[in-house]
Design a protein around this motif. Structure first.
Motif, PDB file in Angstrom:
ATOM      1  N   GLY A   1      45.473  65.224  80.747  1.00 61.48           N
ATOM      2  CA  GLY A   1      44.294  65.007  79.917  1.00 61.48           C
ATOM      3  C   GLY A   1      44.605  64.009  78.833  1.00 61.48           C
ATOM      4  O   GLY A   1      45.759  63.610  78.628  1.00 61.48           O
ATOM      5  N   ALA A   2      43.568  63.574  78.127  1.00 62.15           N
ATOM      6  CA  ALA A   2      43.739  62.594  77.051  1.00 62.15           C
ATOM      7  C   ALA A   2      42.650  62.801  76.013  1.00 62.15           C
ATOM      8  O   ALA A   2      41.580  63.344  76.316  1.00 62.15           O
ATOM      9  CB  ALA A   2      43.681  61.171  77.603  1.00 62.15           C
ATOM     10  N   ARG A   3      42.944  62.382  74.788  1.00 61.03           N
ATOM     11  CA  ARG A   3      41.977  62.457  73.693  1.00 61.03           C
ATOM     12  C   ARG A   3      41.478  63.893  73.468  1.00 61.03           C
ATOM     13  O   ARG A   3      40.305  64.134  73.205  1.00 61.03           O
ATOM     14  CB  ARG A   3      40.790  61.526  73.952  1.00 61.03           C
ATOM     15  CG  ARG A   3      41.183  60.054  74.006  1.00 61.03           C
ATOM     16  CD  ARG A   3      39.964  59.180  74.253  1.00 61.03           C
ATOM     17  NE  ARG A   3      40.350  57.765  74.291  1.00 61.03           N
ATOM     18  CZ  ARG A   3      39.513  56.768  74.565  1.00 61.03           C
ATOM     19  NH1 ARG A   3      38.232  57.041  74.811  1.00 61.03           N
ATOM     20  NH2 ARG A   3      39.929  55.538  74.591  1.00 61.03           N
ATOM     21  N   GLY A   4      42.390  64.834  73.641  1.00 64.40           N
ATOM     22  CA  GLY A   4      42.021  66.221  73.401  1.00 64.40           C
ATOM     23  C   GLY A   4      41.164  66.835  74.481  1.00 64.40           C
ATOM     24  O   GLY A   4      40.660  67.951  74.327  1.00 64.40           O
ATOM     25  N   ASN A   5      40.996  66.119  75.598  1.00 63.74           N
ATOM     26  CA  ASN A   5      40.159  66.629  76.689  1.00 63.74           C
ATOM     27  C   ASN A   5      41.030  66.872  77.912  1.00 63.74           C
ATOM     28  O   ASN A   5      41.162  66.032  78.795  1.00 63.74           O
ATOM     29  CB  ASN A   5      39.050  65.620  77.014  1.00 63.74           C
ATOM     30  CG  ASN A   5      38.118  66.126  78.097  1.00 63.74           C
ATOM     31  OD1 ASN A   5      38.017  67.332  78.324  1.00 63.74           O
ATOM     32  ND2 ASN A   5      37.453  65.213  78.772  1.00 63.74           N
ATOM     33  N   ASP A   6      41.663  68.042  77.970  1.00 67.89           N
ATOM     34  CA  ASP A   6      42.518  68.392  79.101  1.00 67.89           C
ATOM     35  C   ASP A   6      41.655  68.845  80.270  1.00 67.89           C
ATOM     36  O   ASP A   6      40.704  69.612  80.097  1.00 67.89           O
ATOM     37  CB  ASP A   6      43.496  69.506  78.717  1.00 67.89           C
ATOM     38  CG  ASP A   6      44.453  69.067  77.614  1.00 67.89           C
ATOM     39  OD1 ASP A   6      44.716  67.856  77.522  1.00 67.89           O
ATOM     40  OD2 ASP A   6      44.915  69.934  76.853  1.00 67.89           O
TER      41      ASP A   6
ATOM     42  N   ALA B   1      45.697  60.610  83.607  1.00 68.70           N
ATOM     43  CA  ALA B   1      44.745  60.725  82.503  1.00 68.70           C
ATOM     44  C   ALA B   1      44.093  59.378  82.203  1.00 68.70           C
ATOM     45  O   ALA B   1      42.873  59.296  81.985  1.00 68.70           O
ATOM     46  CB  ALA B   1      45.453  61.266  81.264  1.00 68.70           C
ATOM     47  N   VAL B   2      44.884  58.315  82.206  1.00 71.26           N
ATOM     48  CA  VAL B   2      44.344  56.984  81.951  1.00 71.26           C
ATOM     49  C   VAL B   2      43.385  56.585  83.068  1.00 71.26           C
ATOM     50  O   VAL B   2      42.308  56.020  82.821  1.00 71.26           O
ATOM     51  CB  VAL B   2      45.478  55.953  81.822  1.00 71.26           C
ATOM     52  CG1 VAL B   2      44.917  54.535  81.786  1.00 71.26           C
ATOM     53  CG2 VAL B   2      46.297  56.228  80.570  1.00 71.26           C
ATOM     54  N   HIS B   3      43.755  56.891  84.305  1.00 72.20           N
ATOM     55  CA  HIS B   3      42.888  56.559  85.439  1.00 72.20           C
ATOM     56  C   HIS B   3      41.527  57.219  85.275  1.00 72.20           C
ATOM     57  O   HIS B   3      40.496  56.598  85.518  1.00 72.20           O
ATOM     58  CB  HIS B   3      43.542  57.018  86.740  1.00 72.20           C
ATOM     59  CG  HIS B   3      42.680  56.808  87.951  1.00 72.20           C
ATOM     60  ND1 HIS B   3      41.784  57.759  88.409  1.00 72.20           N
ATOM     61  CD2 HIS B   3      42.562  55.747  88.801  1.00 72.20           C
ATOM     62  CE1 HIS B   3      41.173  57.301  89.479  1.00 72.20           C
ATOM     63  NE2 HIS B   3      41.618  56.091  89.740  1.00 72.20           N
ATOM     64  N   ARG B   4      41.527  58.469  84.839  1.00 70.13           N
ATOM     65  CA  ARG B   4      40.245  59.167  84.671  1.00 70.13           C
ATOM     66  C   ARG B   4      39.421  58.539  83.547  1.00 70.13           C
ATOM     67  O   ARG B   4      38.201  58.433  83.662  1.00 70.13           O
ATOM     68  CB  ARG B   4      40.496  60.634  84.390  1.00 70.13           C
ATOM     69  CG  ARG B   4      39.212  61.414  84.116  1.00 70.13           C
ATOM     70  CD  ARG B   4      39.335  62.815  84.583  1.00 70.13           C
ATOM     71  NE  ARG B   4      38.184  63.618  84.207  1.00 70.13           N
ATOM     72  CZ  ARG B   4      37.863  64.767  84.760  1.00 70.13           C
ATOM     73  NH1 ARG B   4      38.602  65.247  85.731  1.00 70.13           N
ATOM     74  NH2 ARG B   4      36.832  65.450  84.363  1.00 70.13           N
ATOM     75  N   LEU B   5      40.078  58.135  82.463  1.00 72.05           N
ATOM     76  CA  LEU B   5      39.349  57.503  81.368  1.00 72.05           C
ATOM     77  C   LEU B   5      38.724  56.182  81.813  1.00 72.05           C
ATOM     78  O   LEU B   5      37.585  55.869  81.494  1.00 72.05           O
ATOM     79  CB  LEU B   5      40.284  57.252  80.185  1.00 72.05           C
ATOM     80  CG  LEU B   5      40.690  58.474  79.355  1.00 72.05           C
ATOM     81  CD1 LEU B   5      41.718  58.072  78.308  1.00 72.05           C
ATOM     82  CD2 LEU B   5      39.468  59.101  78.688  1.00 72.05           C
ATOM     83  N   VAL B   6      39.501  55.405  82.585  1.00 73.00           N
ATOM     84  CA  VAL B   6      39.030  54.095  83.017  1.00 73.00           C
ATOM     85  C   VAL B   6      37.903  54.222  84.035  1.00 73.00           C
ATOM     86  O   VAL B   6      36.962  53.427  84.051  1.00 73.00           O
ATOM     87  CB  VAL B   6      40.205  53.279  83.608  1.00 73.00           C
ATOM     88  CG1 VAL B   6      39.700  51.994  84.258  1.00 73.00           C
ATOM     89  CG2 VAL B   6      41.217  52.955  82.517  1.00 73.00           C
ATOM     90  N   THR B   7      37.980  55.241  84.884  1.00 74.14           N
ATOM     91  CA  THR B   7      37.023  55.375  85.988  1.00 74.14           C
ATOM     92  C   THR B   7      36.024  56.496  85.739  1.00 74.14           C
ATOM     93  O   THR B   7      35.505  57.089  86.680  1.00 74.14           O
ATOM     94  CB  THR B   7      37.766  55.652  87.311  1.00 74.14           C
ATOM     95  OG1 THR B   7      38.514  56.882  87.184  1.00 74.14           O
ATOM     96  CG2 THR B   7      38.714  54.524  87.642  1.00 74.14           C
ATOM     97  N   ARG B   8      35.756  56.811  84.484  1.00 70.63           N
ATOM     98  CA  ARG B   8      34.868  57.935  84.190  1.00 70.63           C
ATOM     99  C   ARG B   8      33.470  57.748  84.763  1.00 70.63           C
ATOM    100  O   ARG B   8      32.744  58.707  84.990  1.00 70.63           O
ATOM    101  CB  ARG B   8      34.767  58.148  82.678  1.00 70.63           C
ATOM    102  CG  ARG B   8      34.114  57.013  81.926  1.00 70.63           C
ATOM    103  CD  ARG B   8      33.947  57.356  80.456  1.00 70.63           C
ATOM    104  NE  ARG B   8      35.210  57.614  79.817  1.00 70.63           N
ATOM    105  CZ  ARG B   8      35.344  58.125  78.600  1.00 70.63           C
ATOM    106  NH1 ARG B   8      34.269  58.427  77.903  1.00 70.63           N
ATOM    107  NH2 ARG B   8      36.530  58.321  78.082  1.00 70.63           N
TER     108      ARG B   8
END
Length: 555
Positions: free
Chosen positions: A225-230, A262-269
């Motif tokens: 997770g990232a930015r407090g969003n696990d 986690a970065v992949h999920r942020l980029v591809t949200r």
């Protein structure tokens, strides 16, 4: 990172001293964090644990109670072992009390029969430790470079997990916080064995820190997770490898992989979610072949959708037609991937609200598919009704608020039949796009009647040949002269031969409309007022719709 007691005893400088293990034979795999030379008896409080204590025994007591206390203190602090040179205090063997105490604690106790330069032993062991640390740092640097490159390249979760398995040589699983498997790599292991009962086993492993090792299961687990969003956990299955906690490089691999995910999920949200991706892969595999891989049932169960011993129903959900008049076709622009992604998430949400386990994913450019897994006791019509109601509400609540058509295939009792039910649901959905919504909010084969039958026969070339025979001349005339006789015929058939109603629907005067009908009869050489002729032409029109095109006209 640290050498074991057995590795220290294998060093040339130690072998020269003729070492003999007199106690703690089963603990020679203990790691040696440091080597400490100590002659005094009350040394334990000066140590931190993990040391290999070297002594000549010259200052150790002779009474049994004192020797027992000496070993008890070292064992309590967690030393790796004790090496005693048999020259200055004890010449041939150690006191029984010393050996017994070490054996009781499982503490390696080693004697040296020849004089040994302890400073040389210390240098050799420290050399091993430093060499291992340097190798570990180099490996960690390579891991950082590898996963940084994957992150920059926007690697998919499957690629990240494949790299984890390659570097560590261990099976790895990415799961949701609800313990549903999103992706995995077996590193050559049996996938059925890896995933069997996954959710139950995973729930038993709790984390004390963001990255933790569970000794009972042999799992190395780190939060993703990232930015407090696990949103997930990455699990390296270390069970069956070397005993004890995993090496530091495995921790680095797990944490760097978690960061990449986690970065992949942020980029591809704004793209397909990992859960939908995992479901889509399974649905695609299920639809690809009538025979499925043996591990399919275990993999779906790991995603929280058991197939064994269940009743399965295929469901298709597609955007509804924007009807501008009789004969209007579905608007292709509606079925964009963005709309379908929203619709897939809405379908998954509806399934959760309807309390039914389901695989949900986008498997083509027209619809969302779902495979429902019902218990033998479930009322399938009630379940489908709840799902349809929740789905219509969820779809209306999406950003694009797209109205949908919901269709359900036949109920089957084994995973192999799931493919047939999914295909049937898609055919029903195609047929139902133009029809009115049934009372229950979903369509089944009985609701689409003749149109549904034709969609089931869509792949039969004889259907296209029939439409070509019936309507080919009419299509050829429309193309040659720019007329709209085919639309005139559609209105006529749609209104059951009621010319006045058909003329009104076509926005034409009755006189002009009758002239068009007369021209149709001339072109086709049939009487459209004949019931069998009208039925045959109507079926041919539906066949055109099914094939989403038009037959090649005759010359």
């Amino acid at each position: 990172m640290y050498p074991t007691v057995a590795q220290v005893l294998a060093l040339p400088i130690v072998r020269q001293g003729k070492p003999t293990v007199v106690a703690g034979h089963d603990a020679l795999d203990r790691r040696v964090r440091w080597v400490h030379v100590a002659e005094i008896a009350d040394i334990a409080n000066l140590l931190r644990g993990g040391e290999l204590v070297l002594t000549t025994g010259i200052a150790l007591p002779d009474d049994d109670a004192a020797l027992t206390r000496y070993i008890d203190g070292l064992a309590e602090i967690g030393v790796a072992g004790v090496v005693v040179e048999l020259l200055r205090h004890w010449s041939d063997k150690l006191p029984t009390a010393l050996v017994d105490a070490a054996e009781r604690h499982g503490l390696p106790l080693v004697t040296l029969a020849k004089e040994t330069r302890y400073v040389a032993v210390t240098e050799a062991v420290v050399g091993l430790i430093v060499e291992a640390q340097v190798a570990e740092l180099r490996a960690a640097e390579q891991v950082h470079e590898t996963f940084t490159a994957l992150t920059v390249a926007g690697a998919e979760p499957g690629e990240v997990l494949r790299e984890v398995a390659r570097i560590s040589g261990l099976p790895v699983v990415l799961e949701t916080l609800a313990h549903e498997v999103l992706a995995y790599d077996t590193a050559g292991a049996d996938p059925t064995e890896l995933l069997d009962g996954w959710a139950v086993r995973s729930r038993a492993v709790s984390l004390t820190e963001r990255t933790s090792y569970d000794e009972e299961t042999g799992w190395l687990v780190t939060v993703v997770g990232a930015r407090g969003n696990d949103w997930g956990r990455l699990v390296l299955v270390c069970a069956g490898t070397n005993p004890g906690p995993p090496p530091h490089r495995h921790v680095v691999v797990a944490e760097r992989a978690a960061s990449a995910l986690a970065v992949h999920r942020l980029v591809t949200r704004d793209r397909e979610s990992l859960e939908r991706h995992a479901h889509r892969n399974l649905l695609t595999e299920l639809l690809a072949s009538p025979t499925q891989r043996s591990d399919l049932t275990a993999r779906t169960a790991a995603l929280g959708v058991p197939l064994a011993g269940r009743r399965l129903i295929g469901v298709a959900v597609r955007p509804a037609t924007t009807v501008t008049g009789t004969g209007a076709k579905p608007a292709p622009s509606m079925a964009t991937q963005a709309v379908l992604r929203d619709l897939a998430e809405a379908t998954a949400l509806a399934a959760r609200r309807a309390r039914v386990a389901a695989l949900v994913g986008v498997v083509d450019d027209t619809s969302v598919r779902a495979l429902l897994s019902l218990t033998p006791q479930a009322d399938e019509e009630a379940v489908l009704g709840r799902l349809a109601e929740a789905l219509h509400k969820a779809a209306a609540a999406t950003a694009r608020a797209v109205p949908v058509v919901v269709a359900a295939g036949s109920t089957v009792a084994e995973p192999g039949g799931g493919r047939r039910s999914l295909i049937e649901a898609a055919d029903i959905a195609k047929a139902a796009v133009r029809g009115p919504a049934p009372a229950g909010g979903y369509h089944r084969l009985r609701d689409v009647r003749l149109r549904g039958l034709l969609y089931l026969l869509a792949d039969d070339d004889r259907l296209s040949a029939f439409a070509e025979r019936e309507l080919g001349p009419l299509l050829a005339r429309d193309r040659k002269h720019g007329s709209r006789l085919l639309d005139t015929l559609r209105h006529y058939c749609a209104h059951g031969g009621n010319k006045s109603a058909a003329a009104a629907a076509a926005h034409m005067s009755r006189t002009a409309y009758y002239q068009q009908l007369s021209r149709i009869e001339q072109v086709l050489g049939v009487s459209i007022e004949d019931p069998e002729s009208m039925l045959s032409l109507y079926v041919a029109l539906l066949a055109l719709e099914v094939n989403e095109g038009e037959p090649t006209p005759r010359d």
